[in-house]
Design a protein around this motif. Structure first.
Motif, PDB file in Angstrom:
ATOM      1  N   GLY A 185       0.822  -1.209   0.000  1.00  0.00           N
ATOM      2  CA  GLY A 185       0.000   0.000   0.000  1.00  0.00           C
ATOM      3  C   GLY A 185       0.852   1.253   0.000  1.00  0.00           C
ATOM      4  O   GLY A 185       0.579   2.205  -0.737  1.00  0.00           O
ATOM      5  N   ARG A 186       1.882   1.251   0.825  1.00  0.00           N
ATOM      6  CA  ARG A 186       2.792   2.403   0.850  1.00  0.00           C
ATOM      7  C   ARG A 186       3.454   2.595  -0.507  1.00  0.00           C
ATOM      8  O   ARG A 186       3.619   3.722  -0.970  1.00  0.00           O
ATOM      9  N   ALA A 187       3.866   1.494  -1.139  1.00  0.00           N
ATOM     10  CA  ALA A 187       4.531   1.565  -2.437  1.00  0.00           C
ATOM     11  C   ALA A 187       3.582   2.115  -3.505  1.00  0.00           C
ATOM     12  O   ALA A 187       3.979   2.957  -4.321  1.00  0.00           O
ATOM     13  N   GLU A 188       2.344   1.655  -3.515  1.00  0.00           N
ATOM     14  CA  GLU A 188       1.370   2.156  -4.496  1.00  0.00           C
ATOM     15  C   GLU A 188       1.082   3.639  -4.281  1.00  0.00           C
ATOM     16  O   GLU A 188       0.977   4.399  -5.242  1.00  0.00           O
ATOM     17  N   LYS A 189       0.966   4.025  -3.029  1.00  0.00           N
ATOM     18  CA  LYS A 189       0.723   5.429  -2.718  1.00  0.00           C
ATOM     19  C   LYS A 189       1.898   6.284  -3.176  1.00  0.00           C
ATOM     20  O   LYS A 189       1.711   7.355  -3.756  1.00  0.00           O
ATOM     21  N   ALA A 190       3.099   5.814  -2.938  1.00  0.00           N
ATOM     22  CA  ALA A 190       4.294   6.545  -3.363  1.00  0.00           C
ATOM     23  C   ALA A 190       4.365   6.643  -4.887  1.00  0.00           C
ATOM     24  O   ALA A 190       4.764   7.677  -5.435  1.00  0.00           O
ATOM     25  N   LYS A 191       3.961   5.586  -5.562  1.00  0.00           N
ATOM     26  CA  LYS A 191       3.945   5.603  -7.031  1.00  0.00           C
ATOM     27  C   LYS A 191       2.966   6.661  -7.527  1.00  0.00           C
ATOM     28  O   LYS A 191       3.265   7.403  -8.467  1.00  0.00           O
ATOM     29  N   GLY A 192       1.809   6.750  -6.908  1.00  0.00           N
ATOM     30  CA  GLY A 192       0.831   7.775  -7.265  1.00  0.00           C
ATOM     31  C   GLY A 192       1.345   9.178  -6.978  1.00  0.00           C
ATOM     32  O   GLY A 192       1.158  10.097  -7.781  1.00  0.00           O
ATOM     33  N   ASP A 193       2.033   9.346  -5.858  1.00  0.00           N
ATOM     34  CA  ASP A 193       2.620  10.642  -5.513  1.00  0.00           C
ATOM     35  C   ASP A 193       3.663  11.044  -6.550  1.00  0.00           C
ATOM     36  O   ASP A 193       3.720  12.198  -6.974  1.00  0.00           O
ATOM     37  N   ALA A 194       4.495  10.093  -6.956  1.00  0.00           N
ATOM     38  CA  ALA A 194       5.541  10.366  -7.945  1.00  0.00           C
ATOM     39  C   ALA A 194       4.928  10.730  -9.299  1.00  0.00           C
ATOM     40  O   ALA A 194       5.387  11.651  -9.971  1.00  0.00           O
ATOM     41  N   ARG A 195       3.888  10.013  -9.688  1.00  0.00           N
ATOM     42  CA  ARG A 195       3.219  10.312 -10.967  1.00  0.00           C
ATOM     43  C   ARG A 195       2.637  11.726 -10.937  1.00  0.00           C
ATOM     44  O   ARG A 195       2.765  12.480 -11.894  1.00  0.00           O
ATOM     45  N   GLN A 196       2.025  12.090  -9.816  1.00  0.00           N
ATOM     46  CA  GLN A 196       1.436  13.413  -9.691  1.00  0.00           C
ATOM     47  C   GLN A 196       2.524  14.494  -9.736  1.00  0.00           C
ATOM     48  O   GLN A 196       2.364  15.507 -10.405  1.00  0.00           O
ATOM     49  N   ALA A 197       3.627  14.269  -9.052  1.00  0.00           N
ATOM     50  CA  ALA A 197       4.730  15.233  -9.056  1.00  0.00           C
ATOM     51  C   ALA A 197       5.299  15.392 -10.465  1.00  0.00           C
ATOM     52  O   ALA A 197       5.601  16.512 -10.894  1.00  0.00           O
ATOM     53  N   LYS A 198       5.438  14.288 -11.182  1.00  0.00           N
ATOM     54  CA  LYS A 198       5.959  14.333 -12.553  1.00  0.00           C
ATOM     55  C   LYS A 198       5.057  15.183 -13.442  1.00  0.00           C
ATOM     56  O   LYS A 198       5.546  16.012 -14.221  1.00  0.00           O
ATOM     57  N   GLU A 199       3.769  15.006 -13.315  1.00  0.00           N
ATOM     58  CA  GLU A 199       2.828  15.770 -14.129  1.00  0.00           C
ATOM     59  C   GLU A 199       2.857  17.259 -13.771  1.00  0.00           C
ATOM     60  O   GLU A 199       2.743  18.108 -14.644  1.00  0.00           O
ATOM     61  N   LYS A 200       3.048  17.569 -12.508  1.00  0.00           N
ATOM     62  CA  LYS A 200       3.138  18.972 -12.104  1.00  0.00           C
ATOM     63  C   LYS A 200       4.388  19.626 -12.687  1.00  0.00           C
ATOM     64  O   LYS A 200       4.343  20.772 -13.122  1.00  0.00           O
ATOM     65  N   VAL A 201       5.493  18.901 -12.711  1.00  0.00           N
ATOM     66  CA  VAL A 201       6.725  19.424 -13.299  1.00  0.00           C
ATOM     67  C   VAL A 201       6.523  19.663 -14.786  1.00  0.00           C
ATOM     68  O   VAL A 201       6.948  20.691 -15.329  1.00  0.00           O
ATOM     69  N   LYS A 202       5.860  18.735 -15.462  1.00  0.00           N
ATOM     70  CA  LYS A 202       5.583  18.906 -16.885  1.00  0.00           C
ATOM     71  C   LYS A 202       4.757  20.164 -17.130  1.00  0.00           C
ATOM     72  O   LYS A 202       4.997  20.897 -18.087  1.00  0.00           O
ATOM     73  N   ASP A 203       3.780  20.403 -16.255  1.00  0.00           N
ATOM     74  CA  ASP A 203       2.947  21.604 -16.389  1.00  0.00           C
ATOM     75  C   ASP A 203       3.767  22.880 -16.242  1.00  0.00           C
ATOM     76  O   ASP A 203       3.531  23.847 -16.948  1.00  0.00           O
ATOM     77  N   VAL A 204       4.701  22.879 -15.320  1.00  0.00           N
ATOM     78  CA  VAL A 204       5.533  24.062 -15.088  1.00  0.00           C
ATOM     79  C   VAL A 204       6.334  24.385 -16.339  1.00  0.00           C
ATOM     80  O   VAL A 204       6.443  25.550 -16.742  1.00  0.00           O
ATOM     81  N   PHE A 205       6.886  23.376 -16.991  1.00  0.00           N
ATOM     82  CA  PHE A 205       7.712  23.616 -18.156  1.00  0.00           C
ATOM     83  C   PHE A 205       6.910  23.903 -19.422  1.00  0.00           C
ATOM     84  O   PHE A 205       7.454  24.395 -20.403  1.00  0.00           O
ATOM     85  N   LYS A 206       5.622  23.623 -19.405  1.00  0.00           N
ATOM     86  CA  LYS A 206       4.777  23.930 -20.557  1.00  0.00           C
ATOM     87  C   LYS A 206       4.492  25.413 -20.655  1.00  0.00           C
ATOM     88  O   LYS A 206       4.222  25.924 -21.725  1.00  0.00           O
TER      89      LYS A 206
END
Length: 57
Positions: free
Chosen positions: A35-56
């Motif tokens: 559960g912790r691993a899945e939650k961390a994976k979701g957190d990482a995916r969300q952070a990645k998308e936010k970084v992409k938005d910043v550079f757009k």
């Protein structure tokens, strides 16, 4: 952030949280860790998308 990726990130976070909580409730350390691993994976995916938005911009 694309809506599809945002939804996927939120779903992973929620699924991980439920699995972690359930694992704690039944005393299953393996499920808690998954559960912790899945939650961390979701957190990482969300952070990645936010970084992409910043550079757009």
């Amino acid at each position: 952030m694309s809506d599809k990726q945002k939804s996927k990130a939120k779903a992973e976070q929620a699924k991980g949280k439920v699995k972690e909580t359930l694992g704690r409730a039944v005393g299953n350390e393996s499920m808690t860790a998954e559960g912790r691993a899945e939650k961390a994976k979701g957190d990482a995916r969300q952070a990645k998308e936010k970084v992409k938005d910043v550079f757009k911009r």
